[in-house]
Design a protein around this motif. Sequence first.
Motif, PDB file in Angstrom:
ATOM      1  N   VAL A 175       0.886  -1.280  -0.031  1.00  0.00           N
ATOM      2  CA  VAL A 175       0.023  -0.055  -0.035  1.00  0.00           C
ATOM      3  C   VAL A 175       0.866   1.299   0.089  1.00  0.00           C
ATOM      4  N   GLY A 176       2.231   1.050  -0.033  1.00  0.00           N
ATOM      5  CA  GLY A 176       3.030   2.234  -0.150  1.00  0.00           C
ATOM      6  C   GLY A 176       3.365   2.916   1.056  1.00  0.00           C
ATOM      7  N   LEU A 177       3.461   2.121   2.113  1.00  0.00           N
ATOM      8  CA  LEU A 177       3.598   3.053   3.396  1.00  0.00           C
ATOM      9  C   LEU A 177       5.122   3.643   3.394  1.00  0.00           C
ATOM     10  N   PHE A 178       6.067   2.906   2.977  1.00  0.00           N
ATOM     11  CA  PHE A 178       7.602   3.165   3.158  1.00  0.00           C
ATOM     12  C   PHE A 178       7.885   4.164   1.707  1.00  0.00           C
ATOM     13  N   THR A 179       7.144   4.071   0.812  1.00  0.00           N
ATOM     14  CA  THR A 179       7.685   4.584  -0.275  1.00  0.00           C
ATOM     15  C   THR A 179       8.033   6.206  -0.151  1.00  0.00           C
ATOM     16  N   PRO A 180       7.120   6.953   0.535  1.00  0.00           N
ATOM     17  CA  PRO A 180       7.302   8.389   0.647  1.00  0.00           C
ATOM     18  C   PRO A 180       8.623   8.610   1.563  1.00  0.00           C
ATOM     19  N   LEU A 181       8.866   7.973   2.410  1.00  0.00           N
ATOM     20  CA  LEU A 181       9.873   7.887   3.323  1.00  0.00           C
ATOM     21  C   LEU A 181      11.438   7.802   2.413  1.00  0.00           C
ATOM     22  N   ILE A 182      11.335   6.764   1.587  1.00  0.00           N
ATOM     23  CA  ILE A 182      12.613   6.562   0.746  1.00  0.00           C
ATOM     24  C   ILE A 182      12.653   7.503  -0.405  1.00  0.00           C
ATOM     25  N   ARG A 183      11.510   7.896  -0.862  1.00  0.00           N
ATOM     26  CA  ARG A 183      11.713   9.272  -1.903  1.00  0.00           C
ATOM     27  C   ARG A 183      12.334  10.251  -1.175  1.00  0.00           C
ATOM     28  N   LYS A 184      11.875  10.733  -0.032  1.00  0.00           N
ATOM     29  CA  LYS A 184      12.387  11.885   0.376  1.00  0.00           C
ATOM     30  C   LYS A 184      14.101  11.779   0.999  1.00  0.00           C
ATOM     31  N   MET A 185      14.263  10.702   1.108  1.00  0.00           N
ATOM     32  CA  MET A 185      15.582  10.364   1.358  1.00  0.00           C
ATOM     33  C   MET A 185      16.393  10.634  -0.135  1.00  0.00           C
ATOM     34  N   LEU A 186      15.926  10.094  -0.929  1.00  0.00           N
ATOM     35  CA  LEU A 186      16.528   9.989  -2.379  1.00  0.00           C
ATOM     36  C   LEU A 186      16.685  11.880  -2.706  1.00  0.00           C
ATOM     37  N   GLN A 187      15.604  12.353  -2.208  1.00  0.00           N
ATOM     38  CA  GLN A 187      15.885  14.091  -2.614  1.00  0.00           C
ATOM     39  C   GLN A 187      17.052  14.585  -1.746  1.00  0.00           C
ATOM     40  N   ILE A 188      17.124  14.261  -0.537  1.00  0.00           N
ATOM     41  CA  ILE A 188      17.981  14.884   0.403  1.00  0.00           C
ATOM     42  C   ILE A 188      19.421  14.584   0.049  1.00  0.00           C
ATOM     43  N   THR A 189      19.706  13.386  -0.461  1.00  0.00           N
ATOM     44  CA  THR A 189      20.807  12.797  -0.663  1.00  0.00           C
ATOM     45  C   THR A 189      21.670  13.645  -2.042  1.00  0.00           C
ATOM     46  N   GLY A 190      21.068  13.798  -2.921  1.00  0.00           N
ATOM     47  CA  GLY A 190      21.361  14.758  -4.014  1.00  0.00           C
ATOM     48  C   GLY A 190      22.563  13.964  -4.654  1.00  0.00           C
ATOM     49  N   SER A 191      23.793  14.968  -4.945  1.00  0.00           N
ATOM     50  CA  SER A 191      24.741  14.220  -5.832  1.00  0.00           C
ATOM     51  C   SER A 191      26.066  14.286  -4.825  1.00  0.00           C
ATOM     52  N   PRO A 201      28.570  12.458  -2.536  1.00  0.00           N
ATOM     53  CA  PRO A 201      28.884  11.085  -2.351  1.00  0.00           C
ATOM     54  C   PRO A 201      28.883  10.901  -0.708  1.00  0.00           C
ATOM     55  N   VAL A 202      29.339  11.601   0.054  1.00  0.00           N
ATOM     56  CA  VAL A 202      28.896  11.323   1.554  1.00  0.00           C
ATOM     57  C   VAL A 202      27.665  11.291   1.872  1.00  0.00           C
ATOM     58  N   ALA A 203      26.797  12.221   1.455  1.00  0.00           N
ATOM     59  CA  ALA A 203      25.371  12.085   1.813  1.00  0.00           C
ATOM     60  C   ALA A 203      24.672  10.809   1.103  1.00  0.00           C
ATOM     61  N   ILE A 204      25.134  10.728   0.221  1.00  0.00           N
ATOM     62  CA  ILE A 204      24.374   9.298  -0.549  1.00  0.00           C
ATOM     63  C   ILE A 204      24.936   7.976   0.134  1.00  0.00           C
ATOM     64  N   THR A 205      26.240   7.829   0.701  1.00  0.00           N
ATOM     65  CA  THR A 205      26.350   6.823   1.451  1.00  0.00           C
ATOM     66  C   THR A 205      25.756   6.598   2.943  1.00  0.00           C
ATOM     67  N   CYS A 206      25.514   7.862   3.327  1.00  0.00           N
ATOM     68  CA  CYS A 206      24.715   8.070   4.594  1.00  0.00           C
ATOM     69  C   CYS A 206      23.243   7.665   4.482  1.00  0.00           C
ATOM     70  N   GLY A 207      22.783   8.203   3.305  1.00  0.00           N
ATOM     71  CA  GLY A 207      21.360   8.071   3.147  1.00  0.00           C
ATOM     72  C   GLY A 207      21.134   6.558   2.596  1.00  0.00           C
ATOM     73  N   THR A 208      22.096   5.859   2.017  1.00  0.00           N
ATOM     74  CA  THR A 208      21.939   4.437   1.707  1.00  0.00           C
ATOM     75  C   THR A 208      21.772   3.658   2.899  1.00  0.00           C
ATOM     76  N   VAL A 209      22.330   3.919   4.079  1.00  0.00           N
ATOM     77  CA  VAL A 209      22.303   3.320   5.236  1.00  0.00           C
ATOM     78  C   VAL A 209      20.970   3.367   5.734  1.00  0.00           C
ATOM     79  N   ILE A 210      20.401   4.629   5.703  1.00  0.00           N
ATOM     80  CA  ILE A 210      19.022   4.835   6.235  1.00  0.00           C
ATOM     81  C   ILE A 210      17.811   4.244   5.587  1.00  0.00           C
ATOM     82  N   ILE A 211      18.227   4.309   4.128  1.00  0.00           N
ATOM     83  CA  ILE A 211      17.069   3.613   3.152  1.00  0.00           C
ATOM     84  C   ILE A 211      17.132   2.311   3.400  1.00  0.00           C
TER      85      ILE A 211
END
Length: 433
Positions: free
Chosen positions: A77-93, A95-105
């Motif tokens: 039903v898509g409960l977790f999709t918005p949370l993951i989408r938001k993390m993808l927006q935050i990490t941007g480009s 590399p440090v944010a991407i690796t930390c965001g990967t852990v959270i996602i």
Amino acid sequence: MLSIIGLITTAIVVILLMGKRFSPIIALTIIPFLAAIVTGFEMSEIANFYESGITKVMGVAVMFIFAILYFGIMQDVGLFTPLIRKMLQITGSNPVAITCGTVIIAAIAHVDGSGASTFLITIPALLPLYKKMKMNPYLLLLLVGTSASIVNMIPWGGPMGRSAIILEVDPTDLWRPLIPLQFVALLLLLALAFFLGLKEKKRINKLEENIDTEHDDFNQDQLEEKEHHPTAKPIWVNLLLTLAVITMLFWGIIPAGFTFMIGVGLALVLNFPQKKLQMNRLKHQAPNALVMATIILAAGSFLGILNGSGMLDSIATDIVNVLPEAIIPELHLIVGALGVPLELVLSTDATYFALYPIIEQIVTGYGVDATVAIYVMMIGNIIGTFISPFSPALWLALGLSGLEIGKHIRYSFLWIWGFSLALIAAAFLIGIV
């Protein structure tokens, strides 16, 4: 004689569990049954062993079935999709944010305890981002796998369920003391991700290539959608329901299996108003739930026969007579420290259902608390879950990413083993063991 037959039985079960030809159910049911017959037990006695083993794991099996059903429905039903989408927006480009965001996602994605669904969510979503940024895709596997392993300490995760079977306790009771360790582990992993992200950033800068910082080609649409039904209630309704279920687990006033059973019923009523839609959701999630439940029940039969026949006690007694006196009381610590290397040669089922019961029997005879022994061995082992060639979810991840298992092991092994040892040390400092 009991020790010899028990060791042969255990060895055969381990070999079959490690191989690709036979299902764990075959190894965990047929082999101990034949061993009990060879040992000279009558059918009525074997039946009692079986019933004793099944009774001890029934609660765990029920919890697994309904926990997997519940979180599967929440993903549908898509409960977790918005949370993951938001993390993808935050990490941007970055590399440090991407690796930390990967852990959270990955931690969010693994809340259902399924390695397969975690990789299905994270790899398609994050791999294009890693490729565009020229980041090492094996770093993606390392971070996702380690993050999922930390979350996998939840009661409906495979290792916790198996540990609960060995100790004959409720998985939720076994999990509660580990909650602080999970938070510490995630913080440690974020620190490691930050460090590895900096290393990647320096490596990328040395390439002296112009990296386009625009990331339209890995925006929200890269996130693989779970099937979302128009009849499903708004996200906040399912979020409140999930928080209520988790609160009941913490509270412990009713068994975890019953908690998830109620949760599944409410989730179906809230999101799918028609009986046909409700049954379709159950049929869609049932395979994952039933596979784990059947393995748990088969494991109960296996341990019931080995315990009831006296094989485990006999093996433990004879091993004590063979090993140096100084090593025996610390055997659980040695096995825990070697948890990640053991993942390369033993499957999870072989480790928990063949090795751990024997070690637990031995060290408890020297005054070591059984729960402490299992905690140490599980913490040492669980971090290596997704480096093991015996993990079906890892092969799925490799297929999704187009990577090789040999290179994955070479890249990740030392990081994962070091992290495992650090987590055992943290458990000692926190006072869990």
